[in-house]
Design a protein around this motif. Structure first.
Motif, PDB file in Angstrom:
ATOM      1  N   LEU A  28       0.829  -1.211   0.000  1.00  0.00           N
ATOM      2  CA  LEU A  28       0.000   0.000   0.000  1.00  0.00           C
ATOM      3  C   LEU A  28       0.859   1.256   0.000  1.00  0.00           C
ATOM      4  O   LEU A  28       0.548   2.245  -0.686  1.00  0.00           O
ATOM      5  CB  LEU A  28      -0.924   0.001   1.224  1.00  0.00           C
ATOM      6  CG  LEU A  28      -2.094  -0.984   1.210  1.00  0.00           C
ATOM      7  CD1 LEU A  28      -2.749  -1.072   2.589  1.00  0.00           C
ATOM      8  CD2 LEU A  28      -3.140  -0.575   0.180  1.00  0.00           C
ATOM      9  N   ASN A  29       1.946   1.211   0.752  1.00  0.00           N
ATOM     10  CA  ASN A  29       2.780   2.411   0.868  1.00  0.00           C
ATOM     11  C   ASN A  29       3.691   2.644  -0.336  1.00  0.00           C
ATOM     12  O   ASN A  29       4.421   3.636  -0.380  1.00  0.00           O
ATOM     13  CB  ASN A  29       3.613   2.359   2.152  1.00  0.00           C
ATOM     14  CG  ASN A  29       2.789   2.743   3.375  1.00  0.00           C
ATOM     15  OD1 ASN A  29       1.726   3.338   3.254  1.00  0.00           O
ATOM     16  ND2 ASN A  29       3.276   2.385   4.551  1.00  0.00           N
ATOM     17  N   ARG A  30       3.651   1.732  -1.300  1.00  0.00           N
ATOM     18  CA  ARG A  30       4.353   1.998  -2.558  1.00  0.00           C
ATOM     19  C   ARG A  30       3.594   3.030  -3.396  1.00  0.00           C
ATOM     20  O   ARG A  30       4.158   3.628  -4.310  1.00  0.00           O
ATOM     21  CB  ARG A  30       4.514   0.695  -3.352  1.00  0.00           C
ATOM     22  CG  ARG A  30       5.528  -0.274  -2.752  1.00  0.00           C
ATOM     23  CD  ARG A  30       5.926  -1.326  -3.770  1.00  0.00           C
ATOM     24  NE  ARG A  30       6.798  -2.337  -3.202  1.00  0.00           N
ATOM     25  CZ  ARG A  30       6.457  -3.597  -2.980  1.00  0.00           C
ATOM     26  NH1 ARG A  30       5.234  -4.006  -3.295  1.00  0.00           N
ATOM     27  NH2 ARG A  30       7.300  -4.450  -2.461  1.00  0.00           N
ATOM     28  N   ARG A  31       2.322   3.198  -3.098  1.00  0.00           N
ATOM     29  CA  ARG A  31       1.545   4.200  -3.820  1.00  0.00           C
ATOM     30  C   ARG A  31       2.015   5.600  -3.424  1.00  0.00           C
ATOM     31  O   ARG A  31       2.444   5.829  -2.280  1.00  0.00           O
ATOM     32  CB  ARG A  31       0.054   4.055  -3.491  1.00  0.00           C
ATOM     33  CG  ARG A  31      -0.528   2.689  -3.789  1.00  0.00           C
ATOM     34  CD  ARG A  31      -1.958   2.611  -3.266  1.00  0.00           C
ATOM     35  NE  ARG A  31      -2.527   1.270  -3.450  1.00  0.00           N
ATOM     36  CZ  ARG A  31      -3.720   0.896  -2.960  1.00  0.00           C
ATOM     37  NH1 ARG A  31      -4.459   1.779  -2.278  1.00  0.00           N
ATOM     38  NH2 ARG A  31      -4.158  -0.317  -3.157  1.00  0.00           N
ATOM     39  N   PRO A  32       1.918   6.574  -4.320  1.00  0.00           N
ATOM     40  CA  PRO A  32       2.322   7.943  -3.959  1.00  0.00           C
ATOM     41  C   PRO A  32       1.368   8.516  -2.906  1.00  0.00           C
ATOM     42  O   PRO A  32       0.179   8.188  -2.887  1.00  0.00           O
ATOM     43  CB  PRO A  32       2.217   8.701  -5.284  1.00  0.00           C
ATOM     44  CG  PRO A  32       1.291   7.892  -6.137  1.00  0.00           C
ATOM     45  CD  PRO A  32       1.498   6.463  -5.730  1.00  0.00           C
ATOM     46  N   PRO A  33       1.878   9.376  -2.018  1.00  0.00           N
ATOM     47  CA  PRO A  33       1.014   9.999  -1.003  1.00  0.00           C
ATOM     48  C   PRO A  33      -0.108  10.813  -1.638  1.00  0.00           C
ATOM     49  O   PRO A  33       0.026  11.327  -2.745  1.00  0.00           O
ATOM     50  CB  PRO A  33       1.971  10.896  -0.213  1.00  0.00           C
ATOM     51  CG  PRO A  33       3.337  10.369  -0.510  1.00  0.00           C
ATOM     52  CD  PRO A  33       3.276   9.819  -1.904  1.00  0.00           C
ATOM     53  N   SER A  34      -1.226  10.939  -0.910  1.00  0.00           N
ATOM     54  CA  SER A  34      -2.381  11.706  -1.384  1.00  0.00           C
ATOM     55  C   SER A  34      -2.492  13.004  -0.586  1.00  0.00           C
ATOM     56  O   SER A  34      -2.202  13.037   0.615  1.00  0.00           O
ATOM     57  CB  SER A  34      -3.673  10.901  -1.208  1.00  0.00           C
ATOM     58  OG  SER A  34      -3.610   9.687  -1.910  1.00  0.00           O
ATOM     59  N   LEU A  35      -2.912  14.053  -1.262  1.00  0.00           N
ATOM     60  CA  LEU A  35      -3.196  15.317  -0.589  1.00  0.00           C
ATOM     61  C   LEU A  35      -4.583  15.207   0.039  1.00  0.00           C
ATOM     62  O   LEU A  35      -5.580  15.032  -0.661  1.00  0.00           O
ATOM     63  CB  LEU A  35      -3.134  16.476  -1.573  1.00  0.00           C
ATOM     64  CG  LEU A  35      -3.378  17.873  -0.992  1.00  0.00           C
ATOM     65  CD1 LEU A  35      -2.296  18.238   0.011  1.00  0.00           C
ATOM     66  CD2 LEU A  35      -3.427  18.906  -2.123  1.00  0.00           C
ATOM     67  N   PHE A  36      -4.638  15.296   1.377  1.00  0.00           N
ATOM     68  CA  PHE A  36      -5.910  15.084   2.069  1.00  0.00           C
ATOM     69  C   PHE A  36      -6.868  16.249   1.853  1.00  0.00           C
ATOM     70  O   PHE A  36      -6.482  17.416   1.921  1.00  0.00           O
ATOM     71  CB  PHE A  36      -5.676  14.896   3.570  1.00  0.00           C
ATOM     72  CG  PHE A  36      -6.950  14.872   4.354  1.00  0.00           C
ATOM     73  CD1 PHE A  36      -7.782  13.749   4.314  1.00  0.00           C
ATOM     74  CD2 PHE A  36      -7.338  15.967   5.109  1.00  0.00           C
ATOM     75  CE1 PHE A  36      -8.972  13.737   5.023  1.00  0.00           C
ATOM     76  CE2 PHE A  36      -8.529  15.955   5.829  1.00  0.00           C
ATOM     77  CZ  PHE A  36      -9.347  14.835   5.781  1.00  0.00           C
ATOM     78  N   LYS A  37      -8.124  15.903   1.618  1.00  0.00           N
ATOM     79  CA  LYS A  37      -9.203  16.883   1.534  1.00  0.00           C
ATOM     80  C   LYS A  37     -10.446  16.266   2.150  1.00  0.00           C
ATOM     81  O   LYS A  37     -10.860  15.170   1.754  1.00  0.00           O
ATOM     82  CB  LYS A  37      -9.475  17.292   0.088  1.00  0.00           C
ATOM     83  CG  LYS A  37     -10.520  18.404  -0.055  1.00  0.00           C
ATOM     84  CD  LYS A  37     -10.646  18.820  -1.504  1.00  0.00           C
ATOM     85  CE  LYS A  37     -11.693  19.915  -1.679  1.00  0.00           C
ATOM     86  NZ  LYS A  37     -11.329  21.144  -0.953  1.00  0.00           N
ATOM     87  N   ALA A  38     -11.019  16.940   3.131  1.00  0.00           N
ATOM     88  CA  ALA A  38     -12.199  16.418   3.825  1.00  0.00           C
ATOM     89  C   ALA A  38     -13.423  16.481   2.921  1.00  0.00           C
ATOM     90  O   ALA A  38     -13.536  17.353   2.058  1.00  0.00           O
ATOM     91  CB  ALA A  38     -12.451  17.207   5.103  1.00  0.00           C
ATOM     92  N   THR A  39     -14.352  15.571   3.152  1.00  0.00           N
ATOM     93  CA  THR A  39     -15.569  15.519   2.338  1.00  0.00           C
ATOM     94  C   THR A  39     -16.457  16.729   2.570  1.00  0.00           C
ATOM     95  O   THR A  39     -17.257  17.092   1.699  1.00  0.00           O
ATOM     96  CB  THR A  39     -16.364  14.242   2.646  1.00  0.00           C
ATOM     97  OG1 THR A  39     -16.642  14.189   4.056  1.00  0.00           O
ATOM     98  CG2 THR A  39     -15.587  13.000   2.249  1.00  0.00           C
TER      99      THR A  39
END
Length: 408
Positions: A28-39
Motif C-alpha cells: 500500500l505504501n508503494r503508492r504515492p502519497p495523497s493530498l488530504f481533503k475532507a468531504t
C-alpha cells in the motif's frame, strides 16, 4: 517483511497497530502519497497552512472508515486541524524519531511527521476503547481464507472445514489480524505454496477477558468458544478428510481443551462416563485420528496435551516457540530452564506492547532472526535492563558454547 524498509514503513511498524499484514502495508505504501481533503470542504478550500499528505496505508484506512459516518466526520476534523497547528498543545512527540508526532480525539489517533511545510500522516487508528468495542462485535465463526497476490484475504464465512489446512488463532486477534497472522504461521508450518485455509476465528473481547477465557480452559472449565471448536473437530473428523492445523498462542489451549472435552464425551468432567480424559474412551487412539496439529507459541502445556492427543489419535507435527516467549514458556509452563524463564520475564513488554518484528511471540522467528530484529528492526529496541540481560546471556552462551535449540 522485505528489507530495507522505507522510513514510512518503519515508523508505522514501530508506533502503529496495523490492521493489515506487514506485506500489505509495504504494498500500500508503494503508492504515492495523497493530498488530504475532507468531504465537508468546499471546492477550492483547504489550501492554507500545512499540506496534509496521507500514505497509501492511511488512504486504505480512510476508505474503510467511510462506512462509519459519525466517526469518519471526527477523523476528518482531526486531520484538518493539522493544517493550522500540527504541534498543538494536545499533540505529543513520539520518542526515537525527529519531528514525529501523535494526536488523538475521542475516536482516533493519528501519527505524523512534519517536514518542509508538510504533515505526512503515516498512521491512523481507532483509540483502544473503540477498537475493543468493534472487536467485541465479532463472533466465533469459520472463514474461508485465500491468498491473492501474496495477501491473505477472507472470502467469507463457511459452515465447515473444507480445506486440508486449518488454523485457530490466539487472543487479542480481531478477524483482520487473525487472517494474515495465521496465514503467516501456516506458511512457516507448511510452506509458501499454501494458498488457502479455513480459519476458526477465536474473537477478542479485550486482553483481560481473553486471559480469563484462557484461564478457565486451562483449569478444565470448558468455555463456549472451545465447545464450539470441539464441534468443529468432531464434524471434520466425520467427513473422513485429513486436516492439518496450526494453533497459535491461546489457540493451543482451545485445541487441547477441545480434544479433552471430546475425550470426555462432550463434558468438562473427566469422570463423565468414567472416561478419565480419554483413558477408557471406546475410540481411544482413533477418535480424532484424521487431525494433526503444529503448535506455535502455544499457551497449553505440551506434556499434558501430548497425552490427550495420543488418546485422540492426533499427530503433533511440530512445536515451535521462541526461547523468550512468555506465553509458551511461562503461561504454558513448558520449561524449567532458568535462562528461558528469566528471558521470558525480561522481554514480556515486547509480547504485550512490542512491534511485530521484535515480539518473541507474534510470529515464528529463530533466535538469530529475532536478535537481528532487536538490533535493526522496527520497534522500541532493548531497555537498559534488557541490554544488560542480553550482554550477560551472550557472554554465557559463548563461554558455554551453547547449541541453539528452539524447541522446548
Amino acid at each position: 517483511m522485505p528489507t530495507p524498509l522505507s522510513k514510512t514503513d518503519r515508523l508505522l511498524f514501530t508506533y502503529g497497530d496495523i490492521q493489515v499484514s506487514p506485506q500489505q502495508v509495504v504494498a500500500l505504501n508503494r503508492r504515492p502519497p495523497s493530498l488530504f481533503k475532507a468531504t465537508f470542504e468546499m471546492e477550492g478550500n483547504g489550501s492554507s497552512g500545512y499540506q496534509v499528505l496521507t500514505t497509501g496505508y492511511c488512504d486504505y484506512i480512510l476508505e474503510n472508515e467511510g462506512t462509519y459516518p459519525r466517526e469518519m466526520n471526527e477523523l476528518e476534523k482531526l486531520l484538518v486541524s493539522l493544517r493550522s497547528s500540527p504541534r498543538s498543545p494536545s499533540a505529543f512527540s513520539l520518542k526515537g524519531s525527529t519531528d514525529t508526532w501523535s494526536i488523538k480525539n475521542d475516536y482516533y489517533r493519528v501519527d505524523y511527521r512534519i517536514s518542509s511545510g508538510q504533515v505526512q500522516v503515516f498512521n491512523i487508528q481507532l483509540i483502544t476503547r473503540l477498537q475493543r468495542l468493534r472487536d467485541a462485535q465479532e463472533t466465533v465463526a469459520l472463514y474461508k481464507v485465500s491468498k491473492r497476490e501474496g495477501i491473505w484475504t477472507v472470502q467469507g464465512k463457511t459452515t465447515s472445514v473444507g480445506t486440508p489446512i486449518a488454523a485457530v488463532n490466539g487472543q487479542s486477534n480481531n478477524l483482520a489480524k487473525a487472517t494474515w497472522l495465521m496465514g503467516n504461521h501456516l506458511e512457516v508450518a507448511f510452506g509458501k505454496q499454501v494458498h488457502e485455509y479455513t480459519l476458526f476465528h477465536n474473537p477478542s473481547q479485550g486482553g483481560p477477558a481473553d486471559t480469563w477465557e484462557s484461564f478457565r480452559d486451562k483449569l478444565g472449565f470448558t468455555t463456549p468458544v472451545t465447545k464450539q471448536f470441539a464441534k468443529t473437530l468432531e464434524a471434520t473428523q466425520q467427513t473422513g478428510n485429513e486436516t492439518s492445523w496450526v494453533a497459535h498462542s491461546q489457540g493451543g489451549i482451545i485445541f487441547s481443551e477441545g480434544v479433552r472435552y471430546l475425550l470426555n464425551s462432550g463434558s468438562s468432567l473427566p469422570l463423565n462416563g468414567l472416561s478419565l480424559n480419554g483413558v477408557f474412551h471406546p475410540e481411544k487412539g482413533s477418535l480424532l485420528d484424521k487431525h494433526s496439529v503444529a503448535l506455535h507459541g502455544n499457551a497449553n502445556n505440551n506434556w499434558r496435551s501430548s497425552h490427550l492427543f495420543d488418546r485422540a489419535g492426533i499427530k503433533v507435527l511440530a512445536v515451535r516457540a521462541h526461547d523468550y516467549d512468555f506465553v509458551h514458556q511461562v503461561i504454558g509452563a513448558n520449561t524449567v530452564n532458568p535462562r528461558k524463564i528469566a528471558g521470558s520475564l525480561t522481554y514480556l513488554s515486547h509480547v504485550t506492547n512490542g512491534s511485530i518484528a521484535q515480539s518473541p511471540h507474534t510470529t515464528v522467528q529463530s533466535m538469530s532472526e529475532w536478535q537481528k530484529n532487536m538490533k535493526e528492526g522496527p520497534g522500541k529496541g532493548r531497555s537498559p535492563l534488557q541490554q544488560r540481560v542480553h550482554q550477560l546471556s551472550t557472554g554465557a552462551r559463548k563461554a558455554a558454547q551453547f547449541i541453539d535449540n528452539y524447541l522446548p
